[in-house]
Design an enzyme around this catalytic site. Structure first.
Site, PDB file in Angstrom:
ATOM      1  N   LYS A 116       0.702   4.022  -2.628  1.00 47.54           N
ATOM      2  CA  LYS A 116      -0.205   4.442  -3.176  1.00 47.54           C
ATOM      3  C   LYS A 116      -0.112   5.934  -3.156  1.00 47.54           C
ATOM      4  O   LYS A 116      -0.929   6.811  -3.756  1.00 47.54           O
ATOM      5  CB  LYS A 116      -1.534   4.127  -1.738  1.00 47.54           C
ATOM      6  CG  LYS A 116      -2.137   3.031  -2.236  1.00 47.54           C
ATOM      7  CD  LYS A 116      -2.750   2.191  -1.032  1.00 47.54           C
ATOM      8  CE  LYS A 116      -3.794   1.212  -1.486  1.00 47.54           C
ATOM      9  NZ  LYS A 116      -4.507   0.133  -0.803  1.00 47.54           N
ATOM     10  N   TYR A 152      -4.235   3.603   7.838  1.00 45.04           N
ATOM     11  CA  TYR A 152      -5.788   2.840   8.232  1.00 45.04           C
ATOM     12  C   TYR A 152      -6.156   3.344   8.856  1.00 45.04           C
ATOM     13  O   TYR A 152      -6.631   4.775   9.579  1.00 45.04           O
ATOM     14  CB  TYR A 152      -5.936   1.417   7.511  1.00 45.04           C
ATOM     15  CG  TYR A 152      -4.618   0.975   6.548  1.00 45.04           C
ATOM     16  CD1 TYR A 152      -4.493   1.260   5.418  1.00 45.04           C
ATOM     17  CD2 TYR A 152      -3.984   0.019   7.334  1.00 45.04           C
ATOM     18  CE1 TYR A 152      -3.521   1.231   4.529  1.00 45.04           C
ATOM     19  CE2 TYR A 152      -2.707  -0.016   6.321  1.00 45.04           C
ATOM     20  CZ  TYR A 152      -2.643   0.027   4.738  1.00 45.04           C
ATOM     21  OH  TYR A 152      -1.523  -0.229   4.309  1.00 45.04           O
ATOM     22  N   SER A 189       0.556  -1.616  -0.185  1.00 41.58           N
ATOM     23  CA  SER A 189       0.198  -0.380   0.069  1.00 41.58           C
ATOM     24  C   SER A 189       0.596   0.990   0.114  1.00 41.58           C
ATOM     25  O   SER A 189       0.102   2.504  -0.010  1.00 41.58           O
ATOM     26  CB  SER A 189      -0.747   0.270   1.043  1.00 41.58           C
ATOM     27  OG  SER A 189      -2.291  -0.838   1.334  1.00 41.58           O
ATOM     28  N   TYR A 232      -2.470  -1.939 -10.561  1.00 35.16           N
ATOM     29  CA  TYR A 232      -2.716  -1.454  -8.944  1.00 35.16           C
ATOM     30  C   TYR A 232      -2.533  -2.491  -8.251  1.00 35.16           C
ATOM     31  O   TYR A 232      -0.737  -1.924  -7.426  1.00 35.16           O
ATOM     32  CB  TYR A 232      -3.682  -1.789  -8.415  1.00 35.16           C
ATOM     33  CG  TYR A 232      -4.449  -1.536  -7.013  1.00 35.16           C
ATOM     34  CD1 TYR A 232      -4.266  -0.574  -6.325  1.00 35.16           C
ATOM     35  CD2 TYR A 232      -4.664  -2.746  -6.846  1.00 35.16           C
ATOM     36  CE1 TYR A 232      -4.757  -0.946  -4.713  1.00 35.16           C
ATOM     37  CE2 TYR A 232      -4.745  -2.757  -5.052  1.00 35.16           C
ATOM     38  CZ  TYR A 232      -4.547  -1.599  -4.206  1.00 35.16           C
ATOM     39  OH  TYR A 232      -4.675  -1.821  -2.908  1.00 35.16           O
ATOM     40  N   VAL A 244       0.743  -3.513   3.673  1.00 34.14           N
ATOM     41  CA  VAL A 244       0.991  -5.352   4.266  1.00 34.14           C
ATOM     42  C   VAL A 244       2.190  -6.131   4.079  1.00 34.14           C
ATOM     43  O   VAL A 244       2.536  -7.052   4.457  1.00 34.14           O
ATOM     44  CB  VAL A 244      -0.475  -5.631   4.157  1.00 34.14           C
ATOM     45  CG1 VAL A 244      -1.679  -5.735   4.333  1.00 34.14           C
ATOM     46  CG2 VAL A 244      -0.009  -5.853   2.712  1.00 34.14           C
TER      47      VAL A 244
HETATM   48  N1  GLN Z   1      -2.107  -5.042  -2.383  1.00 36.60           N
HETATM   49  C1  GLN Z   1      -2.580  -4.880  -1.603  1.00 36.60           C
HETATM   50  C2  GLN Z   1      -4.317  -5.076  -1.402  1.00 36.60           C
HETATM   51  O1  GLN Z   1      -4.758  -4.738  -2.629  1.00 36.60           O
HETATM   52  C3  GLN Z   1      -2.391  -3.822  -0.361  1.00 36.60           C
HETATM   53  C4  GLN Z   1      -3.288  -3.635   0.826  1.00 36.60           C
HETATM   54  C5  GLN Z   1      -2.020  -3.064   1.746  1.00 36.60           C
HETATM   55  O2  GLN Z   1      -0.576  -2.771   1.623  1.00 36.60           O
HETATM   56  N2  GLN Z   1      -2.468  -2.449   2.885  1.00 36.60           N
HETATM   57  O3  GLN Z   1      -4.942  -5.510  -0.046  1.00 36.60           O
END
Ligand code: GLN
Length: 306
Positions: free
Chosen positions: A65, A238, A62, A186, A256
């Site tokens: 992002k 988050y 993530s 993505y 993650v």
């Molecule tokens: N690629 C992961 C997902 O879409 C990214 C989530 C994350 O790092 N929180 O679930």
């Protein structure tokens, strides 16, 4: 002095690796050794400090992002990006779609999956993945960043939830380009392999307002850096973002894969790798490390004047 502090921060945070687990919903990420831990800190004056596993490659997840948001702001502009993506913390898990269906017609912010998938739908038609890779390498001051094919395939074979989010966004009119192309974009961005050093590099560029302080080259508009840092502060961890802002007070973004990118404005970039995650999907030991560093170095955005 900073080096000693990093060593101490690592030692005091290390026991926390036992309190979490690597993400396993993307099978490839579940194979990572959860006891790894590293922290890297780059200052605007040119100081570079590392402790622990700072050269191990891991999945950016993530944290990409932040890069996609920066690219979209540069290529599509603020108004296009935020027309149908909000700027508010969501209070739900990063992969939730509940609010999309019940209370809001658009994603709460660009740091959760729905928001990032929407942002990527604005990028995918106008920029190739190769260009995004080059952009990522430049921003992270790391030419060796590449796509981890195994992670990419692993996530692509477990994509149902994000596919559901993406089609719901299409149904709501938020995504108007090709949904499968957007999802592929993505997942590729999430599957880039970085190190704690690369994240410290990205943090440094953001801390200096979009300029690489080593060369003076401007990589992002100052406005882009400001918007990205603000969204990181309010939404980057988050549904842990509020307590993290109180305890640590450093704009950060987690993934993650176990990474945390942190930006101490006008002072330093910090990169962390610690794949043992808490329930919210954030690095447990990484959060501890940052709390310690914030207290010891007065890094909190609202640190008391001493
Ligand atoms: N690629 C992961 C997902 O879409 C990214 C989530 C994350 O790092 N929180 O679930």
């Amino acid at each position: 002095m900073i080096q000693n502090l990093l060593d101490r921060a690592l030692a005091q945070a290390r026991p926390a690796v036992e309190l979490g687990e690597p993400a396993s919903y993307i099978p490839e990420l579940g194979k990572v050794d959860k006891r790894q831990l590293g922290v890297c800190l780059y200052t605007l004056e040119g100081g570079r400090y590392s402790a622990g596993d700072t050269r191990v490659r891991f999945s950016i997840q993530s944290i990409s992002k932040v890069i996609s948001l920066a690219a979209a702001l540069e290529r599509r502009g603020f108004d296009t990006v935020f027309q149908q993506v909000g700027m508010e913390p969501s209070g739900d898990a990063f992969n939730s779609l509940v609010r999309l269906e019940t209370s809001e017609s658009h994603p709460s912010n660009p740091m959760i999956n729905s928001g990032a998938i929407a942002v990527d739908s604005y990028l995918a038609p106008v920029i190739s993945f190769e260009e995004m890779l080059a952009f990522t390498r430049a921003l992270c001051l790391d030419r060796e960043i590449s796509l981890d094919e195994r992670v990419y395939r692993s996530e692509m074979s477990n994509i149902s939830r994000n596919r559901a989010i993406a089609y719901l966004l299409e149904n709501k009119g938020v995504i108007q380009s090709d949904v499968e192309q957007t999802l592929d974009f993505y997942v590729k961005m999430c599957s880039l392999s970085v190190t704690a050093e690369s994240l410290a590099g990205l943090g440094l560029v953001l801390a200096s307002g979009g300029v690489d302080p080593n060369t003076g080259a401007r990589l992002l508009k100052a406005e882009t850096a400001r918007v990205v840092k603000t969204i990181m502060l309010t939404c980057g961890m988050y549904n842990d973002s509020g307590q993290f802002a109180v305890r640590v007070g450093i704009p950060s973004k987690s993934g993650v894969g176990g990474g945390i990118l942190s930006v101490v404005d006008r002072r330093m970039g910090i990169g962390i790798f610690g794949p043992a995650l808490n329930q919210k999907g954030n690095s447990v030991a990484g959060e501890k490390l940052l709390e310690y560093l914030s207290a010891q170095l007065d890094l909190h955005i609202f640190a008391e004047q001493k």
